[in-house]
Scaffold this motif. Structure first.
Motif, PDB file in Angstrom:
ATOM      1  N   MET A 155      46.373  42.467  31.720  1.00 57.53           N
ATOM      2  CA  MET A 155      47.534  43.210  32.220  1.00 57.53           C
ATOM      3  C   MET A 155      47.321  44.691  31.945  1.00 57.53           C
ATOM      4  O   MET A 155      46.731  45.084  30.934  1.00 57.53           O
ATOM      5  CB  MET A 155      48.825  42.737  31.533  1.00 57.53           C
ATOM      6  N   ARG A 156      47.788  45.514  32.860  1.00 59.98           N
ATOM      7  CA  ARG A 156      47.765  46.972  32.737  1.00 59.98           C
ATOM      8  C   ARG A 156      46.391  47.531  32.353  1.00 59.98           C
ATOM      9  O   ARG A 156      46.261  48.376  31.477  1.00 59.98           O
ATOM     10  CB  ARG A 156      48.833  47.443  31.757  1.00 59.98           C
ATOM     11  N   GLY A 157      45.369  47.006  33.018  1.00 59.21           N
ATOM     12  CA  GLY A 157      44.038  47.594  32.866  1.00 59.21           C
ATOM     13  C   GLY A 157      43.359  47.295  31.560  1.00 59.21           C
ATOM     14  O   GLY A 157      42.524  48.085  31.121  1.00 59.21           O
ATOM     15  N   SER A 158      43.663  46.156  30.938  1.00 63.33           N
ATOM     16  CA  SER A 158      42.999  45.818  29.674  1.00 63.33           C
ATOM     17  C   SER A 158      41.520  45.537  29.876  1.00 63.33           C
ATOM     18  O   SER A 158      40.704  45.761  28.984  1.00 63.33           O
ATOM     19  CB  SER A 158      43.682  44.597  29.040  1.00 63.33           C
ATOM     20  N   GLY A 159      41.150  45.027  31.051  1.00 62.42           N
ATOM     21  CA  GLY A 159      39.746  44.816  31.370  1.00 62.42           C
ATOM     22  C   GLY A 159      39.094  43.788  30.471  1.00 62.42           C
ATOM     23  O   GLY A 159      39.660  42.740  30.156  1.00 62.42           O
ATOM     24  N   GLU A 160      37.874  44.098  30.013  1.00 57.21           N
ATOM     25  CA  GLU A 160      37.112  43.153  29.207  1.00 57.21           C
ATOM     26  C   GLU A 160      37.724  42.922  27.831  1.00 57.21           C
ATOM     27  O   GLU A 160      37.320  42.020  27.102  1.00 57.21           O
ATOM     28  CB  GLU A 160      35.675  43.657  29.045  1.00 57.21           C
ATOM     29  N   LYS A 161      38.740  43.710  27.471  1.00 56.82           N
ATOM     30  CA  LYS A 161      39.363  43.605  26.157  1.00 56.82           C
ATOM     31  C   LYS A 161      40.710  42.892  26.218  1.00 56.82           C
ATOM     32  O   LYS A 161      41.566  43.069  25.350  1.00 56.82           O
ATOM     33  CB  LYS A 161      39.543  44.998  25.551  1.00 56.82           C
ATOM     34  N   SER A 162      40.902  42.064  27.227  1.00 57.46           N
ATOM     35  CA  SER A 162      42.215  41.455  27.437  1.00 57.46           C
ATOM     36  C   SER A 162      42.643  40.555  26.280  1.00 57.46           C
ATOM     37  O   SER A 162      43.828  40.450  25.974  1.00 57.46           O
ATOM     38  CB  SER A 162      42.217  40.663  28.751  1.00 57.46           C
ATOM     39  N   LEU A 163      41.705  39.879  25.614  1.00 57.54           N
ATOM     40  CA  LEU A 163      42.076  39.008  24.505  1.00 57.54           C
ATOM     41  C   LEU A 163      42.755  39.769  23.375  1.00 57.54           C
ATOM     42  O   LEU A 163      43.594  39.225  22.661  1.00 57.54           O
ATOM     43  CB  LEU A 163      40.845  38.280  23.947  1.00 57.54           C
ATOM     44  N   SER A 164      42.384  41.036  23.201  1.00 57.96           N
ATOM     45  CA  SER A 164      42.931  41.825  22.098  1.00 57.96           C
ATOM     46  C   SER A 164      44.063  42.744  22.527  1.00 57.96           C
ATOM     47  O   SER A 164      44.662  43.416  21.680  1.00 57.96           O
ATOM     48  CB  SER A 164      41.820  42.668  21.449  1.00 57.96           C
TER      49      SER A 164
END
Length: 746
Positions: free
Chosen positions: A88-97
């Motif tokens: 969501m909102r451009g988290s990209g590859e870091k979405s889990l965190s």
């Protein structure tokens, strides 16, 4: 895309929210007599909240939560070899965190990122009462990892009426599923809930198969007017016999071509106990304790090229020479066991005073991560020296092995206070502050690792870190008329690293060759091996985020409209650089803090109903860039943040021919995105992943008051796109496929 949009307009079908599934629900909850444990100690925040109801989930015949969220405005589902992730909102590859997913108020996010999955499909979709999607922040109430947003899944664990729901579905790829959920009031004080889901299906690609079983149950008991208790349990058993990525050249010839074996078996069990105490009408105290266990067995294969280069330095002649040994198509097998155990406690108290309400809380979570993995190749006997294929001498013949044992833990304590004050009956202000204290401990053991001509090596690295972070927010909302309001908010948040992110896996420069002897011409320098890696501490810091959001929601001429604008700046953002290979044993990575990034965007939704015809639309636009780079991370000012699409568009329509017959459809478009990976020499390369649009259509017939059947086509135009990909390999998404389902509800 133009072709699909034209087809959409002809069929009058669109967004996956063509059934009003993607809009904010402004109505009061109809769960009144027993109440929701979460609502008892929750304060409504000034944010753009999307509510997906059980009715809307049933209309679309979703198999699991992943499919529901795929269609939601502003959400991108990332496909990984080990399960889905929510962006969501451009988290990209870091979405889990950066995006937190809750089930009945308890986070289900894993505590590691490497080979981790987000178990959003571990709950029967039939047991879901509603899903709340809250884009952009929640650090005060939920702590680290919410800058992208929060997804809260509420189950039927405390409904007030007897209920039953059953789904039977079949479809392409020999897909068969059955789910049921319900609840029964034993008496006026005791309610019992249950749920079950079974899914068995072949994959779109050859040699793939899934089997998933979920069990859920619990009770809600009202002890007396002041005391209440709820217990829930959930168990899952999932087998996913899949295959790895294949080269894009192979996909051009056969999109169903399988890769190497990638089999994952997951068993999980989760327990939550809630207690509520209301000493007076205006004061509510709640406590929650929970335990989550997940065990995964992973078996996979790979085919890799291995290069060993030995350097000979002759001191007398001051001459340096080298010899390269190339081993092609080395077949390896990996066996790994992952265990994650998470225990936690949540304490909350809410007091309602004359002009507002105040919430004070404490959270504690302890997560333990264990991993044991072994990668072993077949015995290597021959090599290529650049000119000729040669045979190793008898002493050097061996296989390549890599062993890793990880024992890490993360403990977090959080304390917070949140207040909502009504300045007038139309205008309120919210404020909040949180402190969170995190301890990391544990170790990694790498080895003993073996390979030809290189001495076996074992490495140990210890982790012992502490972090202290603070969050705060202030917001205001003005209700300018009964149907409309405008709001503004600022939030300072933070993102703490996963335990596994505190170490990098880099090229090992300190190997020793087995060819050392008294010969003055021996290979004395450290050999270079392209598949040899070591772990090193990276001194990673937590991220700090600052978010400003403005929004408006209203009904205009019988049309619902929602518009939000946001800007999020992240200082010390954690970025991941990793090699493009799929074999986890030889994949290398580095986590770096870079100076500053900015994500800014617009989220817009609308819905119209004209008699028998209904439409809805949503668009999310995001620009995610680096403001201040990091030379060591090879990231420069202006670089795009990886795996963030610039746009997501959903269009939807539904036409009710009669009271029993309904035609619906949806169209979802996700734009292109940039990806980044390391080369064999640890240099960064960028490549583009193309955008795509998918059209679905469905027809529903209501048999009677309690049952209905639905048939549909997914990916009507057989759009070719990939679920995930590297610069040279990919996993394809299914082309046109069909489904048929029966629902019974009372």
């Amino acid at each position: 895309m133009k072709k699909q949009l034209l087809l959409f307009s002809i069929l009058a079908c669109s967004s996956l929210y063509g059934e009003n599934i993607g809009n904010i629900n402004l109505e009061e909850s109809n769960i009144v007599s027993r109440g929701d444990f979460q609502n008892g100690t929750t304060i409504v925040q000034n944010k753009n909240t999307i509510v997906i109801t059980q009715e809307k989930i049933q209309e679309k015949k979703y198999k699991n939560v992943e499919e529901v969220l795929q269609d939601a405005p502003g959400i991108i589902i990332q496909n990984t070899p080990f399960g889905p992730r929510v962006d969501m909102r451009g988290s990209g590859e870091k979405s889990l965190s950066r995006v937190k997913v809750l089930i009945d108020g308890v986070s289900i996010n894993p505590t590691e990122s490497a080979m981790a999955s987000l178990p959003i499909n571990s709950i029967p979709v039939e047991s879901i009462r509603k899903i709340e999607i809250i884009p952009g922040g929640g650090a005060t109430l939920y702590g680290s990892g919410t800058v992208g947003g929060v997804v809260n899944i509420s189950t039927n664990s405390n409904a007030t009426k007897n209920n039953f729901l059953m789904d039977l579905n079949g479809g392409s790829f020999d897909n068969r599923s059955m789910g049921l959920a319900g609840g029964y009031n034993i008496n006026k004080d005791l309610y019992v809930s249950y749920g079950f889901k079974y899914l068995n299906s072949e994959g779109y690609r050859e040699l793939e198969q899934k089997d998933n079983k979920i069990f859920q149950g619990g009770f809600d008991y009202k002890i007396n007017k002041k005391n209440r208790i709820r217990l829930q349990g959930r168990m899952g058993d999932e087998t996913n016999n899949g295959t790895t990525e294949v080269t894009k050249k192979i996909l051009e010839l056969n999109r169903k071509a399988p890769g190497k074996d990638l089999d994952v078996k997951t068993k999980s069990n989760n327990y939550t106990l809630d207690y509520e105490y209301r000493p007076i009408d205006k004061l509510t105290l709640t406590s929650t304790i929970f335990r989550q266990n997940q065990n995964r067995d992973l078996n996979t294969e790979s085919l890799d090229d291995v290069t060993i280069e030995l350097t000979n330095a002759l001191e007398k002649e001051k001459i340096t020479s080298s010899q390269q040994f190339s081993f092609y198509d080395v077949k390896s097998k990996m066996k790994a066991k992952f265990k994650e155990k998470k225990d936690g406690m949540k304490l909350r108290g809410k007091y309602e005073y004359k002009d507002g309400e105040i919430l004070i809380g404490y959270d504690y979570t302890e997560a333990k991560i264990n991993r044991n993995s072994t990668v072993k190749s077949h015995t290597i006997k021959s090599y290529y020296d650049g000119n000729t294929h040669m045979t190793l001498n008898q002493k050097e013949i061996s296989g390549i092995t890599n062993q890793v044992k990880i024992d890490l833990s993360k403990k977090s304590h959080g304390i917070y206070i949140f207040n909502k004050y009504d300045l007038t009956d139309k205008w309120n202000i919210t404020t909040g502050i949180r402190g969170e204290f995190t301890d990391y401990t544990g170790s990694r053991k790498n080895g003993p690792n073996t390979m030809p001509m290189v001495k076996p090596k074992t490495q140990n690295i210890e982790t012992d870190r502490t972090m202290e972070n603070y969050a705060g927010e202030i917001g205001t909302m003005y209700k300018y008329r009964d149907s409309g309001n405008i709001y503004a908010r600022y939030e300072r948040g933070f993102v703490t690293p996963f335990p596994s992110q505190l170490t990098d896996k880099i090229q090992d420069p300190q190997l020793e060759t087995t060819k050392h002897n008294n010969d003055p011409n021996a290979f004395m320098s450290a050999p270079y091996v392209n598949v040899a890696s070591i772990y090193v501490d990276n001194n990673l810091k937590a991220e700090t985020t600052d978010t400003i959001e403005l929004g408006i929601r209203d009904y205009i001429n019988d049309s619902y409209v929602s518009l939000a604008f946001f800007v999020t700046d992240t200082t010390d953002e954690i970025v991941l650089l990793q090699s493009g290979v799929t074999n986890p044993a030889i994949k290398r990575w580095q986590y770096k803090n870079i100076g500053k990034t900015r994500r800014m965007g617009i989220e817009a939704e609308s819905e119209q109903t004209w008699g028998k015809l209904g439409f809805n639309q949503s668009i999310t636009l995001i620009d995610a860039r680096t403001l201040k780079g990091n030379d060591k991370a090879q990231i420069k000012k202006g670089d795009t943040i990886p795996l963030v699409p610039k746009a997501k568009i959903t269009l939807g329509a539904k036409y009710k021919f009669t009271e029993k017959l309904t035609l619906s459809g949806s169209y979802v478009y996700i734009s292109s995105k940039e990806a980044r990976e390391m080369t064999g020499t640890d240099k960064t390369m960028k490549f583009k992943i193309g955008g795509y649009g998918v059209t679905d259509v469905a027809i529903t017939y209501k048999l009677d008051e309690y049952s209905s059947i639905k048939a549909g086509i997914k990916n009507l135009t057989s759009t070719k796109y990939n679920l995930r990909e590297t610069s040279i390999e990919a996993v394809p998404a299914p082309e046109r496929n069909y489904y048929l389902g029966l629902s019974v509800k009372f």
